[in-house]
Design a protein around this motif. Structure first.
Motif, PDB file in Angstrom:
ATOM      1  N   GLN A 153      -0.977   7.971   8.329  1.00 47.56           N
ATOM      2  CA  GLN A 153      -1.482   8.794   7.249  1.00 47.56           C
ATOM      3  C   GLN A 153      -2.726   9.591   7.628  1.00 47.56           C
ATOM      4  O   GLN A 153      -2.987  10.646   7.046  1.00 47.56           O
ATOM      5  CB  GLN A 153      -1.771   7.931   6.015  1.00 47.56           C
ATOM      6  N   ASP A 213      -0.570  15.526   1.327  1.00 45.14           N
ATOM      7  CA  ASP A 213      -0.367  14.137   0.931  1.00 45.14           C
ATOM      8  C   ASP A 213       0.727  13.554   1.820  1.00 45.14           C
ATOM      9  O   ASP A 213       1.880  13.969   1.746  1.00 45.14           O
ATOM     10  CB  ASP A 213       0.036  14.102  -0.550  1.00 45.14           C
ATOM     11  N   HIS A 214       0.399  12.582   2.650  1.00 48.15           N
ATOM     12  CA  HIS A 214       1.324  12.056   3.658  1.00 48.15           C
ATOM     13  C   HIS A 214       2.571  11.456   3.026  1.00 48.15           C
ATOM     14  O   HIS A 214       3.692  11.676   3.515  1.00 48.15           O
ATOM     15  CB  HIS A 214       0.597  11.004   4.497  1.00 48.15           C
ATOM     16  N   TRP A 215       2.406  10.676   1.960  1.00 49.19           N
ATOM     17  CA  TRP A 215       3.541  10.048   1.290  1.00 49.19           C
ATOM     18  C   TRP A 215       4.264  11.080   0.415  1.00 49.19           C
ATOM     19  O   TRP A 215       5.488  11.100   0.350  1.00 49.19           O
ATOM     20  CB  TRP A 215       3.069   8.880   0.425  1.00 49.19           C
ATOM     21  N   LYS A 252       2.530   7.456  -6.901  1.00 52.15           N
ATOM     22  CA  LYS A 252       1.768   8.563  -7.479  1.00 52.15           C
ATOM     23  C   LYS A 252       2.635   9.809  -7.661  1.00 52.15           C
ATOM     24  O   LYS A 252       2.232  10.744  -8.356  1.00 52.15           O
ATOM     25  CB  LYS A 252       0.559   8.883  -6.594  1.00 52.15           C
ATOM     26  N   HIS A 253       3.786   9.822  -7.007  1.00 48.26           N
ATOM     27  CA  HIS A 253       4.705  10.959  -7.115  1.00 48.26           C
ATOM     28  C   HIS A 253       5.598  10.759  -8.338  1.00 48.26           C
ATOM     29  O   HIS A 253       6.271   9.738  -8.468  1.00 48.26           O
ATOM     30  CB  HIS A 253       5.554  11.054  -5.849  1.00 48.26           C
ATOM     31  N   LYS A 283       2.340   1.784  -3.519  1.00 51.13           N
ATOM     32  CA  LYS A 283       1.340   2.319  -4.444  1.00 51.13           C
ATOM     33  C   LYS A 283       1.101   3.804  -4.195  1.00 51.13           C
ATOM     34  O   LYS A 283       0.918   4.585  -5.142  1.00 51.13           O
ATOM     35  CB  LYS A 283       0.029   1.544  -4.312  1.00 51.13           C
ATOM     36  N   SER A 284       1.119   4.210  -2.943  1.00 44.70           N
ATOM     37  CA  SER A 284       0.922   5.629  -2.625  1.00 44.70           C
ATOM     38  C   SER A 284       2.125   6.453  -3.055  1.00 44.70           C
ATOM     39  O   SER A 284       1.973   7.544  -3.616  1.00 44.70           O
ATOM     40  CB  SER A 284       0.663   5.798  -1.128  1.00 44.70           C
ATOM     41  N   GLN A 330      -4.705  13.654   6.959  1.00 45.64           N
ATOM     42  CA  GLN A 330      -6.039  13.803   6.392  1.00 45.64           C
ATOM     43  C   GLN A 330      -6.748  15.026   6.966  1.00 45.64           C
ATOM     44  O   GLN A 330      -6.470  15.475   8.082  1.00 45.64           O
ATOM     45  CB  GLN A 330      -6.859  12.548   6.639  1.00 45.64           C
ATOM     46  N   ALA A 357       0.827  -1.207   0.000  1.00 47.25           N
ATOM     47  CA  ALA A 357       0.000   0.000   0.000  1.00 47.25           C
ATOM     48  C   ALA A 357       0.860   1.255   0.000  1.00 47.25           C
ATOM     49  O   ALA A 357       0.559   2.239  -0.698  1.00 47.25           O
ATOM     50  CB  ALA A 357      -0.927  -0.003   1.220  1.00 47.25           C
ATOM     51  N   ASP A 358       1.959   1.236   0.764  1.00 45.04           N
ATOM     52  CA  ASP A 358       2.868   2.385   0.780  1.00 45.04           C
ATOM     53  C   ASP A 358       3.505   2.589  -0.596  1.00 45.04           C
ATOM     54  O   ASP A 358       3.606   3.716  -1.090  1.00 45.04           O
ATOM     55  CB  ASP A 358       3.958   2.183   1.842  1.00 45.04           C
TER      56      ASP A 358
END
Length: 446
Positions: free
Chosen positions: A162, A369-371, A60-61, A56-57, A166, A53-54
């Motif tokens: 994360q 965005d946390h990541w 996005k960068h 994949k997040s 939010q 999951a990390d």
């Protein structure tokens, strides 16, 4: 009365002053040279679950690339090969570090809890930026060492809470600090999860799957037979040698809101009054832990009590009755001098009584965005800190782990001396601040 919505925006992050968002920049001594291709070259410790999951997040960068992945269970590699075909794959994380350390800039450590500290510390020593899943480590000593070493090395860090980035949690923090319910008298925080097991360990030993390295999965923990489905892949959180129970799993999420909102430091004392563990192997279910903190500018008194509940444990009836509407499964309730705030996990906070506070105007917040902010800060060479950097998340995690440790001493108020990581009134509890490492798996610095 609707709260404003927010969407992730990296451009806004880059435009905003780092000092204003995250505090003063810190010294960057020991950081690695910039990546030759302008991207953050990243290695993942773990190929599935939260690590996947990390990844994949992070993906996005546009300036992030996955260079290498390690996992003791090679059956998890098929999806990685399909989605990240250029990533090099390892079964042993130590081999990855040895062969890739000059080719990577950052890592995420998203494995079972017991290996967080032993994996993170060598990465820090190599000057790698670290994104560490919660809890930061599995025990108090490791947490303090990792926090201090990361600060000294000047690397960029972020813990995987994360929800703290939010809109919902950030809004609750802002509302409390704006005085929406006056000064806070006490906090009740809860999760209905049951990451525990009241039964003894099954007396059995099963064959180890061919693509799974049980010895490496055990890592620093003592040897024991493999039991199919009991530890790997999903139930290790219930086992005291590997996970941290419901409190360690969800506490880092739940604590973050009120810890930041009230600007807390370290607890003065901790008392476990929930179900006591029935054996030394498993965490109990239905926990309840009372923390006493020094008061701050946002609290009504010189001290403030925070109570944690999990499983079937619940706040007192009068606290539940202060909430008009459906009771959430997870969240925090702030009791203030002028009202009550409910911050349900992942939901927009609400004020009570609704009639009295219906005119309140929600503040507007910039998205985050946390990541993405971890990647941005790392690419910027450490001139800014991500919002859940280890200087913030380390001390908060220590508070969570204090509650985990206290469960072994039911109904005893343990007086905590944060500076020395000792309990003033319990050498027996102090003995559990550190863990024993399996011979051959000792970690330099721990």
């Amino acid at each position: 009365m609707k709260a404003p919505q927010s969407l992730p925006s990296r451009r806004q992050f880059l435009k905003t002053s780092a000092a204003a968002l995250f505090g003063a920049p810190f010294v960057t001594t020991g950081l690695r040279a910039a990546s030759p291709n302008g991207k953050l070259r990243h290695a993942a410790f773990g190929a599935s679950g939260m690590s996947y999951a990390d990844m994949k997040s992070f993906s996005k960068h546009a300036s992030w690339e996955l260079t290498a992945v390690c996992d003791v269970d090679t059956s998890k590699f098929d999806r990685i090969k399909a989605e990240f075909p250029n990533a090099r794959l390892y079964q042993d994380w130590r081999e990855l570090l040895e062969k890739e350390s000059g080719k990577i800039d950052s890592v995420n450590v998203s494995t079972p809890d017991h290996m967080h500290g032993p994996m993170i510390l060598p990465c820090i020593e190599k000057g790698l930026h670290v994104y560490g899943q919660k809890p930061l480590t599995q025990n108090l000593h490791e947490c303090r060492v990792v926090t201090e070493k990361a600060r000294a090395k000047g690397i960029v860090t972020q813990m995987g809470i994360q929800v703290s980035s939010q809109f919902s949690e950030r809004l609750a923090v802002q509302m409390i600090q704006d005085g929406a319910i006056g000064k806070v008298k006490e906090v009740h925080t809860f999760s209905n999860k049951k990451w525990g097991d009241m039964a003894p360990v099954p007396d059995q030993a099963d064959p180890v799957p061919a693509d799974f390295n049980w010895d490496q999965w055990l890592g620093v923990a003592a040897e024991r037979p493999f039991i199919k489905g009991y530890y790997h892949p999903g139930n290790w959180r219930k086992r005291r040698d590997f996970g941290t129970g419901t409190l360690g799993d969800m506490g880092c999420h739940m604590f973050s809101g009120w810890y930041r909102a009230l600007n807390l430091t370290m607890p003065i004392s901790v008392t476990s009054t929930g179900t006591a563990p029935l054996n030394a192997t498993n965490w109990a279910i239905d926990g309840k832990v009372e923390y006493l903190y020094p008061g701050t500018d946002f609290t009504a008194e010189k001290t403030v009590k925070v109570t944690w509940y999990d499983g079937d444990q619940m706040p007192p009836a009068e606290v539940q009755q202060a909430i008009e509407g459906k009771w959430p499964g997870q969240g925090s309730i702030y009791l203030g001098t002028e009202g009550v705030l409910l911050s349900a996990h992942g939901s927009t906070p609400t004020l009570h009584p609704k009639e009295k506070l219906k005119g309140y105007k929600y503040p507007r917040l910039e998205p985050r965005d946390h990541w993405g902010e971890f990647v941005d800060c790392a690419l910027a060479g450490g001139t800014a800190k991500p919002s859940a950097n280890f200087d913030y998340s380390g001390p908060m995690t220590e508070a969570v782990l204090l509650g985990c440790l206290a469960s072994a001493f039911p109904n005893q108020t343990l007086e905590w001396e944060a500076a020395t990581q000792t309990f003033k009134n319990s050498p027996e509890a102090t003995a559990l601040v550190k863990r024993s490492y399996r011979p051959g798996w000792e970690v330099s610095g721990l």
